[in-house]
Write a protein that holds these residues in place. Structure first.
Motif, mmCIF file in Angstrom:
data_model
loop_
_atom_site.group_PDB
_atom_site.id
_atom_site.type_symbol
_atom_site.label_atom_id
_atom_site.label_comp_id
_atom_site.label_asym_id
_atom_site.label_seq_id
_atom_site.Cartn_x
_atom_site.Cartn_y
_atom_site.Cartn_z
ATOM 1 N N GLU A 70 0.904 -1.208 -0.099
ATOM 2 C CA GLU A 70 -0.113 0.040 -0.028
ATOM 3 C C GLU A 70 0.864 1.259 0.047
ATOM 4 O O GLU A 70 0.644 2.100 -0.776
ATOM 5 N N VAL A 71 1.881 1.344 0.776
ATOM 6 C CA VAL A 71 2.644 2.512 1.013
ATOM 7 C C VAL A 71 3.507 2.555 -0.346
ATOM 8 O O VAL A 71 3.705 3.679 -0.695
ATOM 9 N N MET A 72 3.867 1.435 -0.692
ATOM 10 C CA MET A 72 4.633 1.662 -1.988
ATOM 11 C C MET A 72 3.986 2.273 -3.297
ATOM 12 O O MET A 72 4.380 3.110 -4.068
ATOM 13 N N TRP A 73 2.661 1.640 -3.143
ATOM 14 C CA TRP A 73 1.749 2.209 -4.279
ATOM 15 C C TRP A 73 1.649 3.821 -4.245
ATOM 16 O O TRP A 73 1.830 4.711 -5.041
ATOM 17 N N ASP A 74 1.358 4.209 -3.001
ATOM 18 C CA ASP A 74 1.364 5.645 -2.672
ATOM 19 C C ASP A 74 2.613 6.409 -3.133
ATOM 20 O O ASP A 74 2.677 7.432 -3.621
ATOM 21 N N MET A 75 3.789 5.940 -2.734
ATOM 22 C CA MET A 75 5.108 6.597 -3.252
ATOM 23 C C MET A 75 5.153 6.650 -4.503
ATOM 24 O O MET A 75 5.725 7.636 -5.134
ATOM 25 N N LEU A 76 4.866 5.432 -5.324
ATOM 26 C CA LEU A 76 4.885 5.438 -6.589
ATOM 27 C C LEU A 76 4.122 6.459 -7.392
ATOM 28 O O LEU A 76 4.210 7.162 -8.389
ATOM 29 N N ARG A 77 3.020 6.762 -6.804
ATOM 30 C CA ARG A 77 2.046 7.717 -7.253
ATOM 31 C C ARG A 77 2.543 9.155 -7.135
ATOM 32 O O ARG A 77 2.573 10.019 -7.926
ATOM 33 N N ARG A 78 3.127 9.529 -6.019
ATOM 34 C CA ARG A 78 3.781 10.492 -5.769
ATOM 35 C C ARG A 78 5.216 10.977 -6.288
ATOM 36 O O ARG A 78 5.418 12.089 -6.632
ATOM 37 N N HIS A 79 5.823 10.068 -6.666
ATOM 38 C CA HIS A 79 7.175 10.375 -7.218
ATOM 39 C C HIS A 79 7.690 9.670 -8.475
ATOM 40 O O HIS A 79 7.667 8.236 -8.481
ATOM 41 N N GLU A 80 7.658 10.279 -9.359
ATOM 42 C CA GLU A 80 7.961 9.721 -10.963
ATOM 43 C C GLU A 80 9.414 8.872 -10.884
ATOM 44 O O GLU A 80 9.622 7.824 -11.615
ATOM 45 N N ASP A 81 10.233 9.542 -10.309
ATOM 46 C CA ASP A 81 11.716 9.172 -10.548
ATOM 47 C C ASP A 81 12.351 8.576 -9.183
ATOM 48 O O ASP A 81 13.266 9.072 -8.798
ATOM 49 N N ILE A 82 11.896 7.477 -8.856
ATOM 50 C CA ILE A 82 12.581 6.813 -7.791
ATOM 51 C C ILE A 82 13.736 5.907 -8.314
ATOM 52 O O ILE A 82 13.465 5.104 -9.060
ATOM 53 N N ASP A 83 14.667 6.142 -7.628
ATOM 54 C CA ASP A 83 15.979 5.269 -8.371
ATOM 55 C C ASP A 83 16.322 4.315 -7.356
ATOM 56 O O ASP A 83 16.709 3.080 -7.791
ATOM 57 N N ILE A 84 16.152 4.274 -6.072
ATOM 58 C CA ILE A 84 16.754 3.468 -5.111
ATOM 59 C C ILE A 84 15.281 3.050 -3.981
ATOM 60 O O ILE A 84 14.663 3.942 -3.513
ATOM 61 N N LEU A 85 14.856 1.996 -3.574
ATOM 62 C CA LEU A 85 14.017 1.368 -2.781
ATOM 63 C C LEU A 85 14.793 0.872 -1.574
ATOM 64 O O LEU A 85 15.602 0.020 -1.793
ATOM 65 N N VAL A 86 14.846 1.527 -0.450
ATOM 66 C CA VAL A 86 15.302 0.894 0.764
ATOM 67 C C VAL A 86 14.305 0.380 1.604
ATOM 68 O O VAL A 86 13.363 1.311 2.210
ATOM 69 N N SER A 87 14.048 -0.997 1.574
ATOM 70 C CA SER A 87 12.857 -1.473 2.321
ATOM 71 C C SER A 87 13.358 -2.494 3.508
ATOM 72 O O SER A 87 13.956 -3.326 3.462
ATOM 73 N N GLN A 88 12.874 -1.969 4.740
ATOM 74 C CA GLN A 88 13.513 -2.438 6.090
ATOM 75 C C GLN A 88 13.242 -3.931 6.493
ATOM 76 O O GLN A 88 13.596 -4.502 7.713
ATOM 77 N N ASN A 89 12.408 -4.650 5.630
ATOM 78 C CA ASN A 89 12.222 -6.138 5.907
ATOM 79 C C ASN A 89 11.826 -6.862 4.477
ATOM 80 O O ASN A 89 11.040 -6.142 3.711
ATOM 81 N N ASP A 90 12.019 -8.078 4.277
ATOM 82 C CA ASP A 90 11.876 -8.761 3.007
ATOM 83 C C ASP A 90 10.171 -8.709 2.883
ATOM 84 O O ASP A 90 9.851 -8.730 1.441
ATOM 85 N N ASP A 91 9.418 -8.930 3.714
ATOM 86 C CA ASP A 91 7.946 -8.929 3.557
ATOM 87 C C ASP A 91 7.513 -7.653 2.976
ATOM 88 O O ASP A 91 6.649 -7.702 1.748
#
Ligand code: GZL
Length: 313
Positions: free
Chosen positions: A198-219
């Protein structure tokens, strides 16, 4: 009952077993399930234990209730993985007044009086965060992008948990050296795949140019990958978004092998054996360390294969 499953413990001569009350914070992630299994594998009846396991469903008040229950049941030891670092002084003082030793595991508590717990077993989550930052430095240099403007988003774990605090702090300490690294947003996905998506969907909507995702756990990473797939955003080894994850559970290492996750910073959940060793020492009246930090690795496509065969989680 744990996760709705009856924990089978045959009727036993309880008096000659060491009764251990374990408050596990939840069952939110693959890592957590592996952590719980390692505790069950270590604290068996054959090893001399009567294990009482409680799942707090990621709610601090449930952990406090469980610990109070263990105190009134007069268990021999209390073991707990604190969902967040704050808010434990009162119940830990009650355990101390009842003269029940407390072993903290996985995450840490923030208490002024360290005599409120006997020892802590866990991982160095700040170092994990720094490992992610150092990997990114090397990666960008290797790709000839060291001086490029880099846009980063961060999916944080449960806010105020040791894992979130450490990984956030450690990564940011490295990021601060790079004016061309821009952390566009840091938001919690509470360590679950659903919230991560859900949060990633939201961030993709808000930012076109994401280069790096840092995700603090595999789930959360797996949830974020689903969101990128649905949004038609490429990721991983040849994709637009480079994926940095934490935990290194088996299912995620499969994705490292496929090149969908660029690097996975291990957090080792196999901590149950430490509890057994520590309790045995305490039973013999021997001293124990105030903390035990478990070993962990960093996995990329280059090295992951040789570790996967004998992986237990
Ligand atoms: C890490 C542990 C974290 C894991 C998550 O020490 O507390 O909690 O990284 C888990 O997968 O939910």
């Amino acid at each position: 009952l744990f996760r709705g499953v009856e924990i089978e413990q045959a009727p036993m001569e309880q008096e000659d077993l060491i009764v251990v009350g374990v408050s596990q914070l939840g069952s939110e992630s693959g890592w957590r399930s592996a952590h719980t299994l390692s505790i069950q594998d270590a604290l068996t009846k054959d090893a001399g234990y009567f294990l009482i396991l409680n799942n707090a469903r990621q709610m601090q008040e449930n952990q406090i209730k469980a610990i109070r229950g263990f105190i009134s049941q007069r268990v021999d030891y209390i073991v707990f993985a604190p969902v967040i670092e704050s808010g434990w002084e009162t119940v830990l003082r009650e355990a101390k007044d009842a003269e029940i030793p407390v072993i903290i595991i996985d995450r840490m508590v923030d208490v002024r009086d360290e005599s409120l717990y006997t020892t802590w077993i866990g991982t160095d989550t700040k170092e994990e965060g720094k490992k992610a930052g150092r990997w990114l430095e090397r990666y960008l240099r290797k790709m000839g992008r060291a001086s490029e403007e880099i846009n980063i988003v961060v999916l944080q774990g449960t806010l105020g948990s040791t894992a979130e605090l450490g990984r956030t702090k450690g990564f940011c300490e490295i990021a601060e050296y790079h004016d061309n690294w821009h952390i566009l947003e840091q938001r919690t996905g509470d360590f679950t795949a659903t919230r991560g998506k859900e949060v990633m969907w939201d961030m993709l909507r808000r930012h076109e140019d994401i280069d790096i995702l840092v995700s603090q756990n595999d789930d959360m990473t797996m949830g974020a990958i689903e969101a990128m797939q649905e949004a038609g955003i490429s990721f991983g080894e040849y994709g637009a978004v480079t994926v940095i994850s934490f935990d290194a559970i088996y299912d995620a290492l499969e994705l490292v092998k496929k090149g969908w996750i660029n690097v996975d910073i291990e957090c080792n959940p196999v901590q149950g054996a430490y509890i057994d060793k520590i309790i045995q020492r305490l039973e013999r009246g021997e001293p124990v360390e105030k903390s035990y930090v478990v070993e962990e690795n960093v996995f990329t496509k280059e090295n992951v294969e040789k570790f996967m065969d004998d992986r237990t989680y």
